[in-house]
Enzyme design. Structure first.
Site, PDB file in Angstrom:
ATOM      1  N   VAL A  64       0.849  -1.193   0.000  1.00  0.00           N
ATOM      2  CA  VAL A  64       0.000   0.000   0.000  1.00  0.00           C
ATOM      3  C   VAL A  64       0.884   1.243   0.000  1.00  0.00           C
ATOM      4  O   VAL A  64       1.864   1.317   0.749  1.00  0.00           O
ATOM      5  CB  VAL A  64      -0.922   0.004   1.246  1.00  0.00           C
ATOM      6  CG1 VAL A  64      -1.686   1.315   1.357  1.00  0.00           C
ATOM      7  CG2 VAL A  64      -1.897  -1.173   1.174  1.00  0.00           C
ATOM      8  N   SER A 144      -4.306   9.700 -21.532  1.00  0.00           N
ATOM      9  CA  SER A 144      -5.744   9.633 -21.809  1.00  0.00           C
ATOM     10  C   SER A 144      -5.983  10.306 -23.148  1.00  0.00           C
ATOM     11  O   SER A 144      -5.203  11.179 -23.551  1.00  0.00           O
ATOM     12  CB  SER A 144      -6.514  10.411 -20.728  1.00  0.00           C
ATOM     13  OG  SER A 144      -7.814  10.726 -21.184  1.00  0.00           O
ATOM     14  N   TYR A 158      -7.471  17.842 -15.590  1.00  0.00           N
ATOM     15  CA  TYR A 158      -7.134  16.426 -15.820  1.00  0.00           C
ATOM     16  C   TYR A 158      -6.416  16.266 -17.157  1.00  0.00           C
ATOM     17  O   TYR A 158      -5.361  15.639 -17.240  1.00  0.00           O
ATOM     18  CB  TYR A 158      -8.425  15.603 -15.804  1.00  0.00           C
ATOM     19  CG  TYR A 158      -8.263  14.151 -16.212  1.00  0.00           C
ATOM     20  CD1 TYR A 158      -7.786  13.207 -15.310  1.00  0.00           C
ATOM     21  CD2 TYR A 158      -8.607  13.728 -17.503  1.00  0.00           C
ATOM     22  CE1 TYR A 158      -7.649  11.876 -15.683  1.00  0.00           C
ATOM     23  CE2 TYR A 158      -8.474  12.400 -17.879  1.00  0.00           C
ATOM     24  CZ  TYR A 158      -7.999  11.478 -16.966  1.00  0.00           C
ATOM     25  OH  TYR A 158      -7.851  10.158 -17.346  1.00  0.00           O
ATOM     26  N   ALA A 160      -4.835  18.407 -18.925  1.00  0.00           N
ATOM     27  CA  ALA A 160      -3.501  19.031 -18.937  1.00  0.00           C
ATOM     28  C   ALA A 160      -2.475  18.112 -18.272  1.00  0.00           C
ATOM     29  O   ALA A 160      -1.335  17.994 -18.753  1.00  0.00           O
ATOM     30  CB  ALA A 160      -3.550  20.381 -18.236  1.00  0.00           C
ATOM     31  N   LYS A 162      -2.609  14.944 -18.299  1.00  0.00           N
ATOM     32  CA  LYS A 162      -2.396  13.815 -19.204  1.00  0.00           C
ATOM     33  C   LYS A 162      -1.575  14.227 -20.427  1.00  0.00           C
ATOM     34  O   LYS A 162      -0.844  13.413 -21.007  1.00  0.00           O
ATOM     35  CB  LYS A 162      -3.742  13.208 -19.613  1.00  0.00           C
ATOM     36  CG  LYS A 162      -4.476  12.533 -18.439  1.00  0.00           C
ATOM     37  CD  LYS A 162      -3.650  11.394 -17.855  1.00  0.00           C
ATOM     38  CE  LYS A 162      -4.375  10.589 -16.797  1.00  0.00           C
ATOM     39  NZ  LYS A 162      -3.601   9.450 -16.309  1.00  0.00           N
TER      40      LYS A 162
HETATM   41  N1  LIG Z   1     -11.331   4.580 -17.457  1.00  0.00           N
HETATM   42  C1  LIG Z   1     -11.141   5.366 -18.510  1.00  0.00           C
HETATM   43  O1  LIG Z   1     -12.059   5.566 -19.327  1.00  0.00           O
HETATM   44  C2  LIG Z   1      -9.809   6.021 -18.750  1.00  0.00           C
HETATM   45  C3  LIG Z   1      -9.661   6.771 -19.925  1.00  0.00           C
HETATM   46  C4  LIG Z   1      -8.456   7.405 -20.173  1.00  0.00           C
HETATM   47  C5  LIG Z   1      -7.396   7.260 -19.283  1.00  0.00           C
HETATM   48  N2  LIG Z   1      -7.548   6.524 -18.153  1.00  0.00           N
HETATM   49  C6  LIG Z   1      -6.399   6.440 -17.245  1.00  0.00           C
HETATM   50  O2  LIG Z   1      -6.107   5.081 -16.979  1.00  0.00           O
HETATM   51  C7  LIG Z   1      -5.600   4.955 -15.653  1.00  0.00           C
HETATM   52  C8  LIG Z   1      -6.419   3.938 -14.874  1.00  0.00           C
HETATM   53  O3  LIG Z   1      -7.768   4.368 -14.838  1.00  0.00           O
HETATM   54  P1  LIG Z   1      -8.959   3.452 -14.302  1.00  0.00           P
HETATM   55  O4  LIG Z   1     -10.098   3.690 -15.187  1.00  0.00           O
HETATM   56  O5  LIG Z   1      -8.488   2.061 -14.052  1.00  0.00           O
HETATM   57  O6  LIG Z   1      -9.253   4.211 -12.916  1.00  0.00           O
HETATM   58  P2  LIG Z   1      -9.717   3.634 -11.501  1.00  0.00           P
HETATM   59  O7  LIG Z   1     -10.216   4.803 -10.735  1.00  0.00           O
HETATM   60  O8  LIG Z   1     -10.611   2.468 -11.671  1.00  0.00           O
HETATM   61  O9  LIG Z   1      -8.332   3.133 -10.888  1.00  0.00           O
HETATM   62  C9  LIG Z   1      -7.316   4.051 -10.552  1.00  0.00           C
HETATM   63  C10 LIG Z   1      -6.513   3.493  -9.414  1.00  0.00           C
HETATM   64  O10 LIG Z   1      -5.540   4.488  -9.037  1.00  0.00           O
HETATM   65  C11 LIG Z   1      -5.477   4.500  -7.631  1.00  0.00           C
HETATM   66  N3  LIG Z   1      -5.018   5.771  -7.095  1.00  0.00           N
HETATM   67  C12 LIG Z   1      -5.665   6.959  -7.162  1.00  0.00           C
HETATM   68  N4  LIG Z   1      -5.003   7.876  -6.447  1.00  0.00           N
HETATM   69  C13 LIG Z   1      -3.912   7.254  -5.921  1.00  0.00           C
HETATM   70  C14 LIG Z   1      -2.858   7.690  -5.069  1.00  0.00           C
HETATM   71  N5  LIG Z   1      -2.809   8.935  -4.572  1.00  0.00           N
HETATM   72  N6  LIG Z   1      -1.912   6.807  -4.721  1.00  0.00           N
HETATM   73  C15 LIG Z   1      -1.966   5.531  -5.184  1.00  0.00           C
HETATM   74  N7  LIG Z   1      -2.948   5.066  -5.979  1.00  0.00           N
HETATM   75  C16 LIG Z   1      -3.921   5.929  -6.321  1.00  0.00           C
HETATM   76  C17 LIG Z   1      -6.919   4.231  -7.177  1.00  0.00           C
HETATM   77  O11 LIG Z   1      -6.983   3.804  -5.836  1.00  0.00           O
HETATM   78  C18 LIG Z   1      -7.383   3.201  -8.174  1.00  0.00           C
HETATM   79  O12 LIG Z   1      -7.174   1.875  -7.736  1.00  0.00           O
HETATM   80  C19 LIG Z   1      -5.647   6.361 -15.041  1.00  0.00           C
HETATM   81  O13 LIG Z   1      -4.385   6.964 -15.149  1.00  0.00           O
HETATM   82  C20 LIG Z   1      -6.663   7.075 -15.905  1.00  0.00           C
HETATM   83  O14 LIG Z   1      -6.447   8.474 -15.914  1.00  0.00           O
HETATM   84  C21 LIG Z   1      -8.731   5.909 -17.863  1.00  0.00           C
END
Ligand SMILES: NC(=O)c1ccc[n+]([C@@H]2O[C@H](COP(=O)([O-])OP(=O)(O)OC[C@H]3O[C@@H](n4cnc5c(N)ncnc54)[C@H](O)[C@@H]3O)[C@@H](O)[C@H]2O)c1
Length: 252
Positions: A64, A144, A158, A160, A162
């Site tokens: 963690v 993203s 967000y 920016a 990315k």
């Molecule tokens: N889901 C989408 O449509 C999408 C689209 C474009 C980009 N993304 C990018 O893909 C990546 C994963 O997204 P996802 O959809 O799986 O999101 P999600 O919210 O399901 O998972 C993100 C994870 O990051 C962890 N996290 C957040 N803040 C944290 C911190 N301070 N310290 C440690 N861990 C932390 C969360 O606990 C979570 O488990 C992200 O970077 C997101 O920006 C997602």
């Protein structure tokens, strides 16, 4: 090229955001491809579930950690390298989005949080992981589609961060190439995870999908497969790129 180039046997990979969504999918896909994985996240219970899903026999580990603690990231990377017996690969998947209805609702705290997790932590993770890599290595940073579109008024902060991930990836790819370390990014479109679904009502979701030629959201595994490719030797001549995994939503 042999099919084995697509596998990760013998590689040791640190995955952030491993508790759920795309990060968990990356951890599990990397494990299935033969990597030993260290997963990290703030969500202890879900991270334990990822550990269980990884299985017992390959020396995987989890820890963690809150990525807002930028000064502690060298310790995180050290813990991962100790647990795995070294480090060859990093996947920066953790991220946060703060959705606001419009520009006027965006706060300084929104900026600080998204900047800290989505961009600043990614820089220190890249640098500290690279310091620990003793041979060829591969880093995959999650951007993203917003890096290209800029998002909308309530999500420009967000987007920016990315876009920053894309710039950082390009710069570090140049910097680390002489050491045999490749750095690439992935720009997902809409992915079926909590991040995508928590902030959008059904109408917004449907209207979003009309922009996607493949007509559906991505499964997290489809993003993970792109990450495994970029971590593998099959992508050995690719560095500094941002892979567009958006179902045709954007074409560039
Ligand atoms: N889901 C989408 O449509 C999408 C689209 C474009 C980009 N993304 C990018 O893909 C990546 C994963 O997204 P996802 O959809 O799986 O999101 P999600 O919210 O399901 O998972 C993100 C994870 O990051 C962890 N996290 C957040 N803040 C944290 C911190 N301070 N310290 C440690 N861990 C932390 C969360 O606990 C979570 O488990 C992200 O970077 C997101 O920006 C997602």
């Amino acid at each position: 090229m042999s099919v084995d180039a697509y596998r990760l046997d013998g590689k040791r990979m640190l995955v952030t955001g491993a508790a759920r969504g795309i990060g968990r999918a990356v951890a599990l896909a990397a494990g299935r491809a033969g990597a030993r994985v260290y997963g990290t996240d703030t969500r202890a219970d879900e991270l334990d579930e990822t550990r269980r899903l990884l299985g017992d026999d390959a020396g995987h580990a989890v820890g963690v950690f809150d990525l807002r603690a930028a000064g502690e990231i060298s310790r995180l990377c050290g813990d991962a390298a100790r647990a795995l017996g070294g480090l060859d690969s990093l996947a920066c998947v953790a991220g946060v989005i703060v959705r606001r209805g419009d520009l006027d609702e965006v706060t300084e705290d929104d900026w600080d949080l998204q900047y800290a997790v989505n961009l600043k932590a990614v820089f220190f993770l890249n640098r500290e992981a690279a310091r620990l890599m003793r041979g060829p290595g591969s880093i995959v940073n999650f951007s993203s589609q917003g890096w290209w579109t800029g998002g909308y008024g309530g999500s420009v902060a967000y987007s920016a961060t990315k876009a920053g991930v894309v710039a950082l990836t390009r710069g570090l790819a140049r910097t680390l190439a002489p050491r045999g370390i490749r750095v690439n990014a992935i720009a997902p479109g809409a992915v079926d995870t909590a991040m995508m679904n928590e902030g959008l009502d059904a109408g917004a979701r449907e209207s979003f999908l009309t922009q996607v030629p493949l007509g559906r959201m991505s499964r997290p595994e489809e993003q993970a497969h792109a990450a495994v490719f970029l971590a593998s030797d099959a992508s050995g001549y690719i560095t500094g790129t941002t892979l567009n995994v958006s179902g045709g939503q954007l074409v560039y």
